[in-house]
Motif scaffolding. Structure first.
Motif, short mmCIF file in Angstrom:
data_model
loop_
_atom_site.label_atom_id
_atom_site.label_comp_id
_atom_site.label_asym_id
_atom_site.label_seq_id
_atom_site.Cartn_x
_atom_site.Cartn_y
_atom_site.Cartn_z
N LEU A 65 -3.55 14.24 13.78
CA LEU A 65 -2.15 14.49 14.40
C LEU A 65 -1.02 14.80 13.35
CD1 LEU A 65 -2.69 11.94 17.51
CD2 LEU A 65 -3.31 14.60 17.36
N ASN A 66 -1.30 15.09 12.14
CA ASN A 66 -0.43 15.62 11.41
C ASN A 66 0.79 14.70 10.94
OD1 ASN A 66 -1.78 18.25 10.86
ND2 ASN A 66 -0.65 18.55 12.82
N LEU A 67 0.41 13.16 11.00
CA LEU A 67 1.60 12.32 10.43
C LEU A 67 1.41 12.42 8.70
CD1 LEU A 67 0.88 9.12 12.89
CD2 LEU A 67 2.49 11.28 13.03
N ASN A 68 2.65 11.96 8.18
CA ASN A 68 2.64 12.14 6.91
C ASN A 68 1.88 10.94 6.31
OD1 ASN A 68 4.34 9.66 6.60
ND2 ASN A 68 6.09 10.78 7.41
N PRO A 69 1.36 11.01 4.77
CA PRO A 69 0.46 9.91 4.29
C PRO A 69 1.15 8.34 4.52
CG PRO A 69 0.74 11.94 2.95
CD PRO A 69 1.53 12.25 3.99
N ALA A 86 0.74 -1.20 -0.10
CA ALA A 86 -0.07 0.13 0.16
C ALA A 86 0.73 1.38 0.06
CB ALA A 86 -1.02 0.16 1.12
N LYS A 87 2.20 1.18 -0.17
CA LYS A 87 2.99 2.38 -0.33
C LYS A 87 3.08 2.89 1.30
CE LYS A 87 4.00 1.93 -4.58
NZ LYS A 87 5.30 1.54 -5.00
N GLY A 88 2.76 2.19 2.28
CA GLY A 88 2.88 2.77 3.73
C GLY A 88 4.18 2.77 4.22
N ASP A 89 4.32 3.29 5.32
CA ASP A 89 5.93 3.21 6.20
C ASP A 89 6.18 1.79 6.78
OD1 ASP A 89 7.76 3.98 7.71
OD2 ASP A 89 7.34 5.83 8.34
N LEU A 113 -9.90 -8.59 2.19
CA LEU A 113 -10.66 -7.70 1.40
C LEU A 113 -10.28 -6.09 1.78
CD1 LEU A 113 -12.87 -7.26 -0.51
CD2 LEU A 113 -14.64 -7.44 1.28
N THR A 114 -10.41 -5.96 3.01
CA THR A 114 -10.30 -4.59 3.38
C THR A 114 -8.67 -4.04 3.20
OG1 THR A 114 -9.87 -5.17 5.90
CG2 THR A 114 -11.97 -4.07 4.97
N GLY A 115 -7.86 -5.07 3.53
CA GLY A 115 -6.36 -5.00 3.09
C GLY A 115 -6.35 -4.73 1.61
N PHE A 116 -6.77 -5.36 0.74
CA PHE A 116 -6.85 -4.98 -0.71
C PHE A 116 -7.35 -3.52 -1.01
CE2 PHE A 116 -9.00 -4.86 -4.91
CZ PHE A 116 -7.81 -5.05 -5.75
N ILE A 117 -8.55 -3.22 -0.23
CA ILE A 117 -8.90 -1.59 -0.38
C ILE A 117 -8.03 -0.76 -0.01
CG2 ILE A 117 -10.66 -0.01 0.55
CD1 ILE A 117 -12.67 -2.64 0.86
N ALA A 118 -7.19 -0.98 1.16
CA ALA A 118 -6.20 -0.27 1.91
C ALA A 118 -4.82 -0.30 0.78
CB ALA A 118 -5.56 -0.58 3.15
N ILE A 119 -4.49 -1.14 0.00
CA ILE A 119 -3.54 -1.12 -0.98
C ILE A 119 -3.98 -0.16 -2.07
CG2 ILE A 119 -2.37 -2.51 -2.82
CD1 ILE A 119 -2.53 -5.06 -0.84
N ARG A 120 -4.98 -0.42 -2.55
CA ARG A 120 -5.63 0.38 -3.69
C ARG A 120 -5.59 1.83 -3.10
NH1 ARG A 120 -8.71 -1.74 -7.79
NH2 ARG A 120 -8.74 0.34 -8.75
N TYR A 121 -5.96 2.24 -2.17
CA TYR A 121 -6.20 3.70 -1.56
C TYR A 121 -4.63 4.20 -1.28
CZ TYR A 121 -7.50 7.82 0.96
OH TYR A 121 -7.38 9.13 1.58
N GLY A 122 -4.03 3.24 -0.74
CA GLY A 122 -2.39 3.66 -0.39
C GLY A 122 -1.78 4.04 -1.67
N ALA A 129 -0.31 7.72 -2.37
CA ALA A 129 1.25 7.95 -2.80
C ALA A 129 1.33 8.78 -3.97
CB ALA A 129 1.97 6.76 -2.67
N ALA A 130 0.66 8.55 -4.96
CA ALA A 130 0.74 9.15 -6.19
C ALA A 130 0.46 10.57 -5.99
CB ALA A 130 -0.07 8.40 -7.20
N THR A 131 -0.63 10.93 -5.40
CA THR A 131 -1.00 12.33 -5.32
C THR A 131 -0.04 13.12 -4.38
OG1 THR A 131 -2.91 11.47 -3.76
CG2 THR A 131 -3.26 11.70 -6.14
N ASN A 132 0.26 12.26 -3.10
CA ASN A 132 1.01 13.03 -2.21
C ASN A 132 2.36 12.65 -1.93
OD1 ASN A 132 -1.35 14.62 -0.64
ND2 ASN A 132 -2.30 12.74 -1.17
N PRO A 133 3.40 12.67 -3.00
CA PRO A 133 4.61 12.11 -3.03
C PRO A 133 5.46 12.90 -1.76
CG PRO A 133 4.53 13.53 -4.66
CD PRO A 133 2.99 13.53 -4.02
N LEU A 134 6.22 11.90 -1.08
CA LEU A 134 7.15 12.67 0.19
C LEU A 134 8.27 13.39 -0.63
CD1 LEU A 134 7.29 9.81 2.67
CD2 LEU A 134 6.06 12.07 3.04
#
Length: 290
Positions: free
Chosen positions: A224-228, A92-95, A272-281, A285-290
């Protein structure tokens, strides 16, 4: 296969293999990352260890379900994040570093929190006299042997034999998946006659627990202002729990296969929700690059 053999032998072995695989992927630096971003680690742990049990308790009280089913749902909410959360966070392109840190810390902390909070839940949902079914000291020892010991062994092997640990990690991950699928299948076969009624009771509660916890983790970290990438990581860590541990506690330590139904359903639905998280993540990541 007898239920006693499943709960006494298969479940602990499956959980130990999963935890060994986690340990093989960890190094001491994973526990040092808390110094690098204490805010993110604190938010993730509080969301998982405080807010998630509260969410689970509210759902268990509001949604009509049998006491044993409510107790099973609470056990899921008390468990740490599972190994799958690290993989899904990566996809999901998370940390990922934060995910590994949260999984490691929550696995250690819940060895001590699960017996205490589970006892309170047992008294509330099952009855005062039933609390003796989960003795705190013995439960801590059993959870330690099923979780922390194999994690420590895996980390030791990783330090001493890194190449062997890397190859063994692949084997344990595959074997763990097969064992988890076998456990869930055996539970379904055992409870086949009562499964439709259980699903009607637990299905809605499991969906609520999974979705609400993921949304809570995401929006608390966002507020609480953590990054995406950290937001995605915490949403997944709070939303995807160690279903195998929940099954081991309910069907093994508490010797009640009915209580394991929520964990079995949860273990399937969370992908199933993991797959949704992957799509959303990936979209985030594409719209909010670090």
């Amino acid at each position: 296969m007898e239920a006693s053999f499943l709960s006494a032998v298969i479940l602990p072995i499956a959980l130990a293999i999963i935890m060994l695989g986690m340990g093989l992927s960890l190094v001491p630096d994973d526990f040092q990352r808390v110094k690098k971003y204490p805010k993110a680690v604190s938010i993730g742990l509080v969301s998982q260890l405080v807010f998630l049990p509260i969410i689970g308790f509210i759902i268990a009280k509001v949604v009509p379900m049998q006491p044993v089913i409510a107790m099973g749902l609470m056990i899921v909410a008390l468990c740490p994040g599972g190994v799958s959360s690290n993989i899904i966070t990566f996809l999901a392109k998370g940390d990922v570093a934060l995910s590994v840190t949260l999984t490691a810390f929550s696995s250690v902390i819940t060895v001590f929190t699960i017996p205490v909070l589970a006892n309170l839940a047992y008294q509330h949902f099952i009855g005062q006299t039933a609390a003796i079914a989960l003795p705190i000291g013995a439960t801590i020892a059993q959870i330690f042997l099923m979780t922390l010991f194999p994690i420590g062994l895996g980390m030791l092997l990783r330090q001493m034999f890194p190449k062997f640990a890397l190859s063994l990690e692949k084997v344990t991950n595959r074997l763990a998946g097969v064992l988890l699928a076998t456990i869930i299948l055996l539970l379904i076969i055992r409870e086949w006659q009562r499964l439709p009624d259980f699903l009607l009771q637990v299905g809605f509660g499991v969906v609520l627990l999974n979705f609400i916890s993921m949304f809570a983790g995401f929006y608390i970290s966002k507020l609480l202002n953590l990054n995406p990438p950290q937001q995605i990581c915490i949403a997944i860590e709070v939303g995807l729990q160690n279903g195998t541990l929940a099954i081991a506690i309910t069907a093994g330590l508490l010797n009640n296969p009915d209580m394991a139904i929520p964990a079995a359903v949860y273990s399937l639905f969370m992908y199933l929700t993991g797959f949704i998280a992957i799509r959303y993540g990936r979209k985030l990541a594409a719209t909010n690059p670090l």
